[in-house]
Design an enzyme around this catalytic site. Structure first.
Site, PDB file in Angstrom:
ATOM      1  N   THR A   1      -8.644   6.523  -1.969  1.00 17.80           N
ATOM      2  CA  THR A   1     -10.006   6.004  -2.137  1.00 17.80           C
ATOM      3  C   THR A   1     -10.994   7.154  -1.923  1.00 17.80           C
ATOM      4  O   THR A   1     -12.096   7.118  -2.455  1.00 17.80           O
ATOM      5  CB  THR A   1     -10.304   4.861  -1.144  1.00 17.80           C
ATOM      6  OG1 THR A   1      -9.797   5.232   0.143  1.00 17.80           O
ATOM      7  CG2 THR A   1      -9.666   3.568  -1.584  1.00 17.80           C
TER       8      THR A   1
ATOM      9  N   HIS B   1       0.809  -1.225   0.000  1.00 16.90           N
ATOM     10  CA  HIS B   1       0.000   0.000   0.000  1.00 16.90           C
ATOM     11  C   HIS B   1       0.836   1.267   0.000  1.00 16.90           C
ATOM     12  O   HIS B   1       0.279   2.352   0.146  1.00 16.90           O
ATOM     13  CB  HIS B   1      -0.902   0.066   1.231  1.00 16.90           C
ATOM     14  CG  HIS B   1      -1.994  -0.942   1.234  1.00 16.90           C
ATOM     15  ND1 HIS B   1      -3.230  -0.717   0.677  1.00 16.90           N
ATOM     16  CD2 HIS B   1      -2.037  -2.187   1.735  1.00 16.90           C
ATOM     17  CE1 HIS B   1      -3.997  -1.781   0.844  1.00 16.90           C
ATOM     18  NE2 HIS B   1      -3.292  -2.691   1.485  1.00 16.90           N
TER      19      HIS B   1
ATOM     20  N   LYS C   1      -8.312  13.913   4.634  1.00 13.66           N
ATOM     21  CA  LYS C   1      -7.404  12.766   4.620  1.00 13.66           C
ATOM     22  C   LYS C   1      -6.393  12.995   5.721  1.00 13.66           C
ATOM     23  O   LYS C   1      -6.370  14.060   6.351  1.00 13.66           O
ATOM     24  CB  LYS C   1      -6.707  12.617   3.266  1.00 13.66           C
ATOM     25  CG  LYS C   1      -6.113  13.937   2.742  1.00 13.66           C
ATOM     26  CD  LYS C   1      -5.517  13.795   1.361  1.00 13.66           C
ATOM     27  CE  LYS C   1      -6.505  13.782   0.239  1.00 13.66           C
ATOM     28  NZ  LYS C   1      -6.496  12.662  -0.640  1.00 13.66           N
ATOM     29  N   ARG C   2      -5.539  11.987   5.976  1.00 15.59           N
ATOM     30  CA  ARG C   2      -4.470  12.211   6.947  1.00 15.59           C
ATOM     31  C   ARG C   2      -3.645  13.427   6.539  1.00 15.59           C
ATOM     32  O   ARG C   2      -3.507  13.730   5.353  1.00 15.59           O
ATOM     33  CB  ARG C   2      -3.547  10.970   7.009  1.00 15.59           C
ATOM     34  CG  ARG C   2      -4.155   9.794   7.718  1.00 15.59           C
ATOM     35  CD  ARG C   2      -4.449  10.105   9.160  1.00 15.59           C
ATOM     36  NE  ARG C   2      -3.236  10.086   9.937  1.00 15.59           N
ATOM     37  CZ  ARG C   2      -3.012   9.273  10.967  1.00 15.59           C
ATOM     38  NH1 ARG C   2      -3.934   8.431  11.365  1.00 15.59           N
ATOM     39  NH2 ARG C   2      -1.882   9.328  11.639  1.00 15.59           N
TER      40      ARG C   2
ATOM     41  N   LYS D   1     -14.614   8.315  -3.802  1.00 18.51           N
ATOM     42  CA  LYS D   1     -15.875   8.634  -3.112  1.00 18.51           C
ATOM     43  C   LYS D   1     -16.402   9.991  -3.581  1.00 18.51           C
ATOM     44  O   LYS D   1     -17.597  10.165  -3.799  1.00 18.51           O
ATOM     45  CB  LYS D   1     -15.656   8.650  -1.590  1.00 18.51           C
ATOM     46  CG  LYS D   1     -15.320   7.276  -1.029  1.00 18.51           C
ATOM     47  CD  LYS D   1     -14.796   7.351   0.404  1.00 18.51           C
ATOM     48  CE  LYS D   1     -14.092   6.049   0.765  1.00 18.51           C
ATOM     49  NZ  LYS D   1     -13.265   6.141   1.965  1.00 18.51           N
TER      50      LYS D   1
ATOM     51  N   LYS E   1       0.794  14.614   0.967  1.00 15.64           N
ATOM     52  CA  LYS E   1      -0.582  14.885   0.539  1.00 15.64           C
ATOM     53  C   LYS E   1      -0.795  16.387   0.303  1.00 15.64           C
ATOM     54  O   LYS E   1      -1.780  16.815  -0.261  1.00 15.64           O
ATOM     55  CB  LYS E   1      -1.572  14.358   1.578  1.00 15.64           C
ATOM     56  CG  LYS E   1      -1.521  12.821   1.712  1.00 15.64           C
ATOM     57  CD  LYS E   1      -2.529  12.314   2.708  1.00 15.64           C
ATOM     58  CE  LYS E   1      -2.376  10.836   3.022  1.00 15.64           C
ATOM     59  NZ  LYS E   1      -3.074   9.949   2.072  1.00 15.64           N
TER      60      LYS E   1
END
Ligand code: DL6
Length: 775
Positions: free
Chosen positions: A618, A331, A510-511, A622, A516
């Protein structure tokens, strides 16, 4: 609940309702289990340190098709259905994407009717609760098990004694490991019912228990604390979820947790198999084990150890059987997230397993003498290499990620085993992530094409002809508008801030992690705010920027990014000149439930990681499924989303993965970017000079310095392109029909991102498992 309805609290109603629903699930569960035993097909075992399942009551009600009845029944008692649902705590047994994926997979496995079991840890404390004090993240323990949890069935009869440390000896020619530190794993089962209640699988979570929980002699001698010491120690193993989304190197308890749940699961799998079969060589025909990342990698050596040391198979035979059963999902390619253990720590805790890993390495070398690629080298046990060598199939989680796996972390091993790596692009369950969380859109879709899409998401493509019709598009817009108003009310009630529902809702959830790039987002917001201030009466497209996400407790830079966003929000929201055009809010304590509130209301989905760093994502799926347009880089599954929804319906920006690698070679890449873009320079200067922290002007100098002088994640280099893409989004948003059409096309073309499709891929390419449901 033994209470007069007059005195019942929402908790009592929820428990009563949960038990009523649970009863109905249990019937299906027992029937599915019976069927699995009768058919004796291949079973799938999904081993995962994390299952981020969130709430379960609504899942049960929706999957059993009881929404109307439950609502009606509660109404007769004068009780509000949604308030009862809101009373349930989130089961936050995971950090982020990896754990939520496991939860979506459980839902899909049951919907498809694949006989499967999830194995994990019953953490007493899930992921910490996040609150803000003066804009700073503060963590407090999450205590979801303090209230009775109606979904689990304790199985005190299913217990295994496990051990650590001790010595390895030889008895009658056989190697025997005699661990010196013993504890027990006790099973707790949660039924997972699929769509329409046709099938239910089990999530089995292990809790730590002492072998001899209570020392009466010590108690009688007056040492009461010591009397219960064994139990307290044994329970520590399942006490907390490690709050890191990457590896916590060297933490002994973490390695113990990994062995604890892997070893208990392997024993359980063998016990079940041996109850029905005699020949262990048939194991790969009946058992597929999926390792969700390397956390359960020790399951391989443990199975091998039992087969060889305890059942007496030859090492070669035991290895072949183990190889036939095990598969591994990677992952992440982030080097810090690839698990490695110091061999001394490893050898102290699991001395026999270290020997077995050496023999696995020897056998691998003998079969592939060209190069030495070992699981144990440089004083470390490398769980990625170990998993790769032991596994029958290894998969990545998006096309790009799988490709990069082959070219980078597993380049040499892939060279030796070119057929081992396969791709299974992630997916999300449409039951939770569209049908339940977005009832307005779900009804519109069902009115248009029937409800077949809920279990066959690719049917959404049948929406395309409707998108050209004005009245349909009008209804589609109305659903989004209503979802935004609902979210505004929710935020106003909980956080006291009124958002403008007519603004573009731009959401990044998100985290919090540098790769990110929440800091890229806030930097652009600052630049935008400055530009609005330059021309306050300008014709700006109003924006609401929403952030949510937790930073790992020890990740100080990420926590500073949260602090910065909160400080920027404070200044920007108080600015009367810009307030109508820009609002910024960071919502505390992001979890599955909050995501369910936010995603249906989003217009713009921020997927802006540095290319090559996000394995899949993911959340991106969504959002698209709920009619948000993505602003994003070509990273992870963004690539496949863009291909499917159409490049004209996606705001692309930024460097590609190979350009990222080249850009890093330029030593002053950030300074060059800053020099070339005055907006970026001005936004950075505002951070550096304390515009957002006037009482503490130096607070964010280190963030400005990091971006100017190092900027590993290339925030500066991607800034101009990001700014441009944001303005393109503004431009498109000015035309509501155009925007709605693009958003609706995102819905219609996102059907492929169902976790049902992903699970079918695993069943066919990796497990060789079949559905036990009639088609
Ligand atoms: O595959 C699920 C999810 C991906 O969507 C994310 O892109 C990825 O970052 C996440 N990986 C992890 C890594 N943890 N470990 N080890 O959570 O997996």
């Amino acid at each position: 609940m033994g209470k007069d309805p007059e005195h019942a609290k929402f908790f009592d109603w929820r428990m009563a309702l949960s038990h009523a629903i649970r009863d109905r699930i249990v019937d299906r569960w027992v029937a599915s289990t019976r069927r699995t035993y009768e058919q004796d097909g291949k079973r799938v075992y999904y081993l995962s340190m994390e299952f981020l399942i969130g709430r379960l009551l609504e899942d049960g009600i929706v999957n059993l098709g009881l929404v109307e009845e439950v609502g009606e029944t509660l109404r007769t008692f004068g009780i509000d259905y949604r308030s009862v649902l809101e009373d349930e705590p989130d089961a936050a047994l995971g950090n982020g994407g990896l754990g939520r994926l496991a939860a979506c997979f459980l839902d899909s496995l049951s919907t498809i009717g694949c006989p499967a079991m999830g194995y994990g840890i019953r953490y007493e404390n899930g992921l910490f609760k996040q609150s803000f004090v003066d804009g700073r993240q503060v963590e407090s323990p999450e205590t979801w098990l303090q209230e009775p949890h109606p979904w689990e069935f304790g199985r005190p009869e299913v217990r295994f004694t496990l051990g650590f440390r001790g010595e390895v000896t030889t008895e009658n020619g056989r190697t025997v490991w005699k661990p010196s530190e013993l504890l027990q794993a006790e099973a707790f089962d949660t039924p997972i019912v699929g769509w329409q209640g046709r099938w239910a699988n089990t999530l089995r979570l292990w809790a730590g228990r002492a072998v001899d929980p209570f020392d009466l002699d010590r108690f009688n001698a007056g040492d009461f604390a010591a009397a219960a010491e064994h139990e307290a120690l044994a329970r520590t193993i399942s006490r907390v979820l490690y709050p890191e989304d990457s590896n916590e190197a060297g933490k002994e308890l973490r390695l113990k947790q990994e062995f604890f749940f892997s070893a208990a699961s392997i024993r359980d799998i063998l016990r079940r198999f041996e109850g029905q079969h005699e020949d262990l060589r048939a194991l790969p025909k009946k058992v597929a084990i999926q390792l969700n990342d390397t956390h359960p990698a020790i399951a391989g050596p443990e199975l091998l150890r039992i087969l060889h040391d305890e059942r007496g198979l030859s090492f070669e035979e035991a290895l072949e059987i183990t190889h036939g059963c095990m598969n591994y999902t990677n992952h992440t390619l982030l080097p810090e997230a690839l698990e490695r253990w110091d061999e001394r720590l490893f050898g102290r805790l699991l001395p026999r397993h270290l020997q077995i890993i050496d023999r696995i390495d020897d056998a691998h070398y003998r079969a592939n003498p060209t190069r030495l690629l070992s699981a144990r080298s440089d004083g470390q046990v490398k769980m990625g290499e170990l998993s790769f060598i032991v596994a029958n199939k290894v998969n990545g989680v998006s096309a790009l990620h799988t490709d990069l796996m082959k070219k980078t972390v597993f380049k040499d091993l892939h060279g030796l085993h070119p057929d081992r790596i396969v791709n299974e692009t992630n997916g999300v369950t449409p039951r939770r992530w569209l049908h339940s969380c977005n009832p307005g859109l779900s009804s519109l879709i069902t009115d248009s094409i029937g409800d077949g899409w809920i279990a066959d998401l690719e049917q959404l493509e049948r929406l395309e002809p409707f998108i050209g019709k004005d009245d349909w598009l009008h209804r589609f817009r109305a659903v989004k508008a209503e979802n935004k108003v609902t979210l505004c009310d929710y935020i106003a009630e909980r956080h006291g801030m009124r958002l403008n529902p007519d603004a573009m809702f731009d959401i990044q959830i998100k985290r919090i992690h540098e790769y990110k790039r929440q800091h890229l987002n806030i930097l652009e917001a600052i630049a935008h705010w400055q530009e609005i201030k330059d021309t306050p009466g300008g014709d700006w497209v109003p924006r609401v920027k929403i952030f949510a996400g937790k930073a790992a407790q020890g990740y100080h830079f990420a926590k500073d990014i949260i602090h910065l966003i909160n400080d920027v929000a404070k200044v920007v929201n108080a600015d009367a000149e810009t307030r109508d055009s820009l609002q910024v809010i960071f919502l505390p304590n992001y979890n599955v439930t909050l995501a369910e509130h936010l995603i249906p209301a989003a217009d713009l989905s921020e997927q802006i990681s540095t290319a090559g760093k996000e394995a899949s994502g993911t959340g991106n799926m969504k959002f698209a499924l709920n009619g948000a347009l993505t602003i994003g880089t070509l990273d992870g599954a963004n690539v496949e989303i863009r291909e499917r929804v159409g490049e004209e319906n996606f705001f692309l920006f930024g460097m590609l993965a190979d350009e990222v690698m080249q850009r890093r070679m330029i030593h002053d890449h950030a300074q060059q970017a800053i020099a070339a873009d005055p907006r970026l320079a001005r936004a950075l200067e505002a951070i550096r000079s304390g515009t957002f922290s006037p009482q503490d002007p130096g607070r964010y100098v280190h963030i400005a310095d990091n971006l100017t002088w190092s900027d590993y994640f290339l925030v500066c280099s991607d800034f101009s392109a990001y700014w441009q893409a944001q303005r393109e989004a503004d431009h498109a948003y000015r035309d509501p029909d155009l925007w709605a059409r693009k958003a609706a096309l995102n819905v219609a073309r996102s059907g492929w991102f169902s976790s049902d499709r992903t699970i079918r891929g695993y069943m066919c390419d990796i497990w060789g498992a079949e559905s036990l449901l009639a088609p």
